[in-house]
Write an enzyme that holds these catalytic residues in place. Structure first.
Site, PDB file in Angstrom:
ATOM      1  N   ALA A 182       0.342   4.061  -3.250  1.00 48.21           N
ATOM      2  CA  ALA A 182       1.776   3.865  -3.432  1.00 48.21           C
ATOM      3  C   ALA A 182       2.466   3.428  -2.136  1.00 48.21           C
ATOM      4  O   ALA A 182       1.843   3.309  -1.079  1.00 48.21           O
ATOM      5  CB  ALA A 182       2.404   5.147  -3.974  1.00 48.21           C
ATOM      6  N   HIS A 183       3.776   3.224  -2.249  1.00 46.41           N
ATOM      7  CA  HIS A 183       4.539   2.669  -1.130  1.00 46.41           C
ATOM      8  C   HIS A 183       4.573   3.616   0.077  1.00 46.41           C
ATOM      9  O   HIS A 183       4.586   4.835  -0.055  1.00 46.41           O
ATOM     10  CB  HIS A 183       5.957   2.301  -1.555  1.00 46.41           C
TER      11      HIS A 183
END
Length: 356
Positions: free
Chosen positions: A241-242
């Site tokens: 994820a980010h």
């Protein structure tokens, strides 16, 4: 398919091993001990494979000095300290590589893109404005590089990969089919029962010698970049994820999911289907066993587990019942019961001693 044939002395030199046998023995292929034929080379990775090695038809064996002395039925050897490493090195020389260079006529490349003359750009590749593709990089068919993406030297980008979000790849990066690098991270702000999209303004930075399998997603950061450091290897079907950061030489097996803003150290190993919550830190040299759930930071190196190994079905059902019953008992009550049992044991021991 390219035909690969080497003399035994050439292979020994490639792995810096000692040659024992016929220096001009011609080797046609790498093979397993079970499947090897007279012109093949195989490796013996420890004493537990000695019986298979004795029975193997391989013309050449890669072995340690100690193992060589126990293999009387064979004549040709490459003697090294680490046979598995030698085997890994040789696979590169038997690999069928893409040797073609240039740009296929069906590729669409923006005028502002910079493509090295000795790169290969396959059919139906799309390369956006201000992209850079470095020397000797191979980009297979149907790859899409969005605007401002940079790919370094000696990279391999397999078919149907999407790289967006102004991502930057260093040198010798391998990315396999259907992976997305730099896609929009999963960022939303809840307000009055609705999810409000947060635009992801960061990017993805990928270091040297990184390998990313097929069907992976590595999201760009919300503000700061998602960073994959040098030497990281990532299996198929992994979600990162980010704003995640992954330290050098960490290995992540298939079906792992790592939530946003987590920082993972160097030389870690994540076995299959590990889940990691967001906004935590994991130290260097940590191993997480398969199907574990990492729910808080890990500050010390070592091996950690949270999954439950398999039971026979009826035993598993009984175990679940007991776990539920245990969960219903307050911890303070359990402690008091244990203290009471300990006091009884001590009383009995005291009585027995006094009778003696």
């Amino acid at each position: 398919m390219t035909s690969h044939q080497f003399y035994l002395d050439e292979l020994a030199q490639l792995v810096q091993g000692e040659l024992i046998g016929q220096s001009k023995f011609k080797v046609a292929a790498l093979a397993s001990l079970e499947q090897a034929q007279a012109q093949d080379i195989s490796f013996v990775n420890g004493e537990k494979y000695l019986q298979e090695a004795q029975a193997s038809k391989a013309g050449v064996l890669i072995v340690t000095a100690a193992l060589k002395d126990q293999l009387s039925h064979h004549q040709n050897f490459i003697v090294v300290d680490h046979p598995y490493l030698a085997f890994a090195i040789l696979t590169h020389h038997f690999e069928d590589k893409v040797l073609k260079r240039g740009i296929e006529v069906t590729a669409q490349i923006a005028d502002s893109a910079i493509i090295a003359e000795n790169a290969y750009i396959g059919h139906y590749v799309v390369i956006g404005e201000n992209c850079v593709v470095g020397d000797n990089t191979v980009i297979q068919s149907h790859v899409h590089l969005d605007h401002d993406v940079e790919v370094g030297k000696d990279c391999f980008i397999d078919s149907h990969v999407m790289i967006t979000g102004k991502s930057k790849l260093a040198n010798r990066v391998r990315i396999h089919s259907n992976t997305v690098i730099g896609g929009e991270g999963f960022g939303f702000a809840p307000y009055q029962g609705k999810w409000n999209r947060i635009v992801q303004l960061g990017s993805v930075q990928i270091g040297n010698d990184v390998r990313i399998g097929s069907n992976c997603s590595i999201d760009r950061g919300a503000l700061d970049d998602t960073i994959i450091h040098d030497g990281v290897i990532i299996d198929n079907l992994v979600q990162i994820a980010h704003n995640v950061q992954i330290g050098e030489n960490t290995a992540i097996a298939a079906k792992c999911g790592i939530a946003g803003s987590t920082v993972i150290g160097k030389n870690c190993v994540f076995a299959g289907a590990v889940g990691v919550v967001g906004h935590i830190n994991i130290a260097d040299n940590v191993t997480i066993t398969g199907m574990s759930m990492v729910s808080k930071s890990i500050s010390e190196a070592g091996s950690y587990s949270s999954g439950t190994g398999q039971f026979e079905t009826n035993k598993w059902k009984r175990t679940v019942v007991r776990l539920r019953q245990l969960a219903d008992v307050p911890l303070t009550k359990l402690v008091k019961q244990i203290d009471h049992m300990q006091a009884q044991i001590e009383s009995i021991e005291s009585t027995l001693k006094s009778r003696k």
